[in-house]
Design a protein around this motif. Sequence first.
Motif, PDB file in Angstrom:
ATOM      1  N   TYR A  61     -26.337   0.630 -11.210  1.00 33.35           N
ATOM      2  CA  TYR A  61     -26.017   2.039 -10.963  1.00 33.35           C
ATOM      3  C   TYR A  61     -26.693   2.483  -9.668  1.00 33.35           C
ATOM      4  N   GLN A  62     -27.953   2.107  -9.491  1.00 29.85           N
ATOM      5  CA  GLN A  62     -28.695   2.423  -8.269  1.00 29.85           C
ATOM      6  C   GLN A  62     -28.036   1.768  -7.059  1.00 29.85           C
ATOM      7  N   LYS A  63     -27.636   0.511  -7.173  1.00 28.76           N
ATOM      8  CA  LYS A  63     -26.982  -0.178  -6.055  1.00 28.76           C
ATOM      9  C   LYS A  63     -25.690   0.534  -5.663  1.00 28.76           C
ATOM     10  N   GLY A  64     -24.931   0.974  -6.646  1.00 27.86           N
ATOM     11  CA  GLY A  64     -23.691   1.703  -6.360  1.00 27.86           C
ATOM     12  C   GLY A  64     -23.961   3.038  -5.689  1.00 27.86           C
TER      13      GLY A  64
ATOM     14  N   PRO B 143     -22.429   1.132 -25.339  1.00 30.09           N
ATOM     15  CA  PRO B 143     -22.111   2.047 -26.433  1.00 30.09           C
ATOM     16  C   PRO B 143     -23.182   2.067 -27.522  1.00 30.09           C
ATOM     17  N   SER B 144     -23.946   0.993 -27.630  1.00 32.41           N
ATOM     18  CA  SER B 144     -24.961   0.888 -28.682  1.00 32.41           C
ATOM     19  C   SER B 144     -26.289   1.513 -28.305  1.00 32.41           C
ATOM     20  N   SER B 145     -26.448   1.894 -27.047  1.00 34.16           N
ATOM     21  CA  SER B 145     -27.747   2.394 -26.618  1.00 34.16           C
ATOM     22  C   SER B 145     -27.750   3.913 -26.503  1.00 34.16           C
ATOM     23  N   GLU B 146     -28.937   4.451 -26.392  1.00 35.05           N
ATOM     24  CA  GLU B 146     -29.109   5.877 -26.154  1.00 35.05           C
ATOM     25  C   GLU B 146     -28.996   6.128 -24.656  1.00 35.05           C
ATOM     26  N   LYS B 147     -28.769   7.384 -24.268  1.00 36.09           N
ATOM     27  CA  LYS B 147     -28.778   7.721 -22.852  1.00 36.09           C
ATOM     28  C   LYS B 147     -30.187   7.534 -22.310  1.00 36.09           C
ATOM     29  N   ILE B 148     -30.267   7.020 -21.094  1.00 32.43           N
ATOM     30  CA  ILE B 148     -31.561   6.884 -20.444  1.00 32.43           C
ATOM     31  C   ILE B 148     -31.520   7.629 -19.119  1.00 32.43           C
ATOM     32  N   SER B 149     -32.655   8.069 -18.687  1.00 25.50           N
ATOM     33  CA  SER B 149     -32.784   8.785 -17.430  1.00 25.50           C
ATOM     34  C   SER B 149     -32.972   7.775 -16.302  1.00 25.50           C
ATOM     35  N   VAL B 150     -32.168   7.920 -15.240  1.00 23.42           N
ATOM     36  CA  VAL B 150     -32.243   7.003 -14.106  1.00 23.42           C
ATOM     37  C   VAL B 150     -32.548   7.812 -12.857  1.00 23.42           C
ATOM     38  N   GLU B 151     -33.633   7.448 -12.171  1.00 25.50           N
ATOM     39  CA  GLU B 151     -34.004   8.079 -10.917  1.00 25.50           C
ATOM     40  C   GLU B 151     -33.223   7.380  -9.806  1.00 25.50           C
ATOM     41  N   LEU B 152     -32.337   8.110  -9.131  1.00 24.71           N
ATOM     42  CA  LEU B 152     -31.553   7.543  -8.049  1.00 24.71           C
ATOM     43  C   LEU B 152     -32.113   8.030  -6.725  1.00 24.71           C
ATOM     44  N   TYR B 153     -32.324   7.095  -5.812  1.00 25.44           N
ATOM     45  CA  TYR B 153     -32.861   7.421  -4.505  1.00 25.44           C
ATOM     46  C   TYR B 153     -32.198   6.522  -3.482  1.00 25.44           C
TER      47      TYR B 153
ATOM     48  N   HIS C 120     -23.831   6.091  -0.602  1.00 29.40           N
ATOM     49  CA  HIS C 120     -24.529   6.840   0.446  1.00 29.40           C
ATOM     50  C   HIS C 120     -24.221   6.240   1.820  1.00 29.40           C
ATOM     51  N   VAL C 121     -24.296   4.927   1.926  1.00 28.01           N
ATOM     52  CA  VAL C 121     -24.022   4.244   3.194  1.00 28.01           C
ATOM     53  C   VAL C 121     -22.576   4.484   3.630  1.00 28.01           C
TER      54      VAL C 121
END
Length: 106
Positions: free
Chosen positions: A58-61, A93-103, A66-67
């Motif tokens: 997700y971060q790579k995307g 689908p089996s996991s909970e939502k997690i917070s992702v810091e995107l920079y 951005h580029v």
Amino acid sequence: MSSGRRDDRAAHSKSIQLTLSDVDKILEGTDLPKAGKLRRKLHAVLINAFNEKGAEWYQKGFNRGHVETQKAFNKKGRFPKKLQVTKERKFTPSSEKISVELYSEV
């Protein structure tokens, strides 16, 4: 080879098949079967691994977007060199939502 070793191989093969079945269920979002302590621990490790790898991609995307956006707007003047946002995302689908810091910095 003794027949005892063949039985071990069959048991190992069954365990691997069970783990692969669990992986499929995690990715499909179907309920995992009741399991013992070690298998529950394995389920948690697998879900965590999928979440970590999902967040990484997700971060790579985000960085790639951005580029590409910078390239598209280079002709029009100013463009932010840094982007930073926090998003919540569910990677399986089996996991909970997690917070992702995107920079991203270009």
